[in-house]
Design a protein around this motif. Structure first.
Motif, PDB file in Angstrom:
ATOM      1  N   GLN A  71       9.923  -0.566  -6.707  1.00  0.00           N
ATOM      2  CA  GLN A  71       9.567  -0.695  -5.297  1.00  0.00           C
ATOM      3  C   GLN A  71       8.240  -1.426  -5.135  1.00  0.00           C
ATOM      4  O   GLN A  71       8.106  -2.312  -4.290  1.00  0.00           O
ATOM      5  N   LEU A  72       7.266  -1.060  -5.963  1.00  0.00           N
ATOM      6  CA  LEU A  72       5.982  -1.759  -5.911  1.00  0.00           C
ATOM      7  C   LEU A  72       6.143  -3.211  -6.340  1.00  0.00           C
ATOM      8  O   LEU A  72       5.514  -4.113  -5.761  1.00  0.00           O
ATOM      9  N   GLY A  73       6.987  -3.459  -7.325  1.00  0.00           N
ATOM     10  CA  GLY A  73       7.217  -4.823  -7.784  1.00  0.00           C
ATOM     11  C   GLY A  73       7.809  -5.701  -6.694  1.00  0.00           C
ATOM     12  O   GLY A  73       7.375  -6.843  -6.492  1.00  0.00           O
ATOM     13  N   ASP A  76       0.823  -1.206   0.000  1.00  0.00           N
ATOM     14  CA  ASP A  76       0.000   0.000   0.000  1.00  0.00           C
ATOM     15  C   ASP A  76       0.862   1.264   0.000  1.00  0.00           C
ATOM     16  O   ASP A  76       0.546   2.256  -0.673  1.00  0.00           O
ATOM     17  N   SER A  77       1.956   1.235   0.739  1.00  0.00           N
ATOM     18  CA  SER A  77       2.862   2.384   0.781  1.00  0.00           C
ATOM     19  C   SER A  77       3.481   2.635  -0.590  1.00  0.00           C
ATOM     20  O   SER A  77       3.564   3.790  -1.055  1.00  0.00           O
ATOM     21  N   ALA A  78       3.920   1.562  -1.261  1.00  0.00           N
ATOM     22  CA  ALA A  78       4.500   1.697  -2.601  1.00  0.00           C
ATOM     23  C   ALA A  78       3.449   2.173  -3.596  1.00  0.00           C
ATOM     24  O   ALA A  78       3.741   2.979  -4.494  1.00  0.00           O
ATOM     25  N   PHE A  79       2.227   1.677  -3.443  1.00  0.00           N
ATOM     26  CA  PHE A  79       1.119   2.106  -4.314  1.00  0.00           C
ATOM     27  C   PHE A  79       0.881   3.614  -4.178  1.00  0.00           C
ATOM     28  O   PHE A  79       0.731   4.324  -5.184  1.00  0.00           O
ATOM     29  N   LYS A  80       0.841   4.099  -2.952  1.00  0.00           N
ATOM     30  CA  LYS A  80       0.577   5.516  -2.714  1.00  0.00           C
ATOM     31  C   LYS A  80       1.687   6.403  -3.271  1.00  0.00           C
ATOM     32  O   LYS A  80       1.433   7.556  -3.662  1.00  0.00           O
ATOM     33  N   GLU A  81       2.884   5.886  -3.308  1.00  0.00           N
ATOM     34  CA  GLU A  81       3.993   6.658  -3.855  1.00  0.00           C
ATOM     35  C   GLU A  81       3.984   6.661  -5.381  1.00  0.00           C
ATOM     36  O   GLU A  81       4.334   7.672  -6.023  1.00  0.00           O
TER      37      GLU A  81
END
Length: 352
Positions: A294-296, A266-271
């Motif tokens: 990062q999301l990957g 979720d943190s990577a998604f928001k970024e």
């Protein structure tokens, strides 16, 4: 498919569960004491293994997998204990059989609920993989497609699983099952009931924590009190108090989820989401590849953790099912078996 939810009721109100099983003046033989002591010491060691080194480890998928592994091992130990007691099933008190069968079917239902939630979370990961694929491709519609997939993930991950919502009622019944049937004339029965109490306490605690994690709500959190007379009580109290307190702290802060790996996703998604160009033609548009990577990485770690936990939940399901089938098989060999709780022929009932 889960069994229909039964009306809320405590299982077996046989008295105060927080007392020693053996009445005053009764004694157990050295052999029976040795069997019971060995079981309780092992249970304490397993609870000690679940003590996290830091609060950050609580509700990581690796910790949850370990909790499910420890639970499966404890349930397997009950089979060993029965063998060591040399207590044939046909000598069991009818109340003990009712307790075991009722609890086992509830545990099968709760395992099915947990498995369905793990599958739901994995379905959300497919949307993330689709988004990542589009962001790494040269398609002219890559950004709009990626946004669409990420929007779908956010909506999917924020939805509620009806099966998890029903776990509260199952947990209430499991808490009710902590009441211990009275054992008057069987020393072996007293040992079995005391060991079963430890199994049930560990089971209720672990299932409660899982239900809280999957529902993102403390409404399923169960606070248990255990008498100091049990050898595993100190380890359980330390673990129970630490985990429950940490869960309350996390939810009081309004966190999206308490699952560590899902928080990372979720943190990577928001970024990443705000910096995806809102254009159909990628020419001239730039995207920070570090945020995509990062999301990957977060998604891959989350998927690996879910897979490991799913295997643990399935393993526990098989342990419970095998124990139930073994009991029913032994009972059938002695005659017709009836489910004293439902009033029907349990041999004709299927556990879905």
């Amino acid at each position: 498919m889960s069994r229909p939810q039964e009306p809320h009721r405590p299982f077996f109100p046989f008295g105060n569960p927080f007392r020693m099983i053996s009445p005053k003046g009764s004694t157990l033989s050295p052999q029976l004491l040795a069997v019971l002591h060995a079981f309780e010491i092992t249970l304490g060691e397993r609870l000690k293994k679940l003590m996290p080194k830091s609060n950050d480890e609580i509700l990581s998928l690796s910790w949850m997998s370990l909790a499910m592994q420890m639970l499966s091992e404890t349930h397997n130990d009950i089979k060993t204990l029965i063998t060591d007691l040399d207590l044939p099933v046909h000598d069991w008190d009818e109340k003990w059989i009712d307790v075991y069968l009722d609890i086992s079917v509830k545990l099968l239902d709760i395992c099915i609920a947990f498995s369905s939630e793990l599958s739901r979370l994995n379905q959300g990961n497919l949307l993330l993989q689709c988004a990542l694929h589009n962001l790494n491709s040269a398609s002219s519609n890559q950004f709009s497609r990626a946004r669409s997939s990420l929007d779908g993930w956010k909506q999917h991950i924020g939805s509620r699983n009806p099966r998890i919502e029903k776990c509260g009622g199952i947990l209430d019944n499991l808490v009710g099952s902590l009441d211990l049937p009275k054992v008057k004339k069987s020393p072996k029965g007293k040992v079995l009931m005391q060991a079963m109490y430890g199994v049930k306490v560990q089971t209720v605690f672990v299932c409660s924590v899982f239900a809280v994690a999957f529902s993102s709500s403390t409404k399923n959190l169960v606070d248990l009190e255990v008498a100091e007379t049990y050898r595993w009580a100190p380890e359980f109290k330390r673990l129970h108090n630490l985990v429950n307190e940490e869960l309350r702290v996390r939810f009081s802060g309004g966190r999206f989820t308490v699952l560590k790996e899902l928080e990372a996703v979720d943190s990577a998604f928001k970024e990443l989401y705000p910096i995806i160009p809102d254009v159909a033609d990628p020419i001239g548009a730039e995207l920070d590849l570090k945020t995509v990577e990062q999301l990957g990485r977060a998604t891959e770690k989350f998927m690996e953790g879910l897979d490991l936990l799913a295997k643990g939940v399935d393993g526990f399901f098989q342990v419970v099912l095998a124990g139930r089938d073994a009991l029913l098989s032994n009972l059938r060999s002695g005659g017709t078996v009836y489910d004293h709780v439902s009033g029907g022929n349990i041999g004709a009932q299927a556990v879905n």
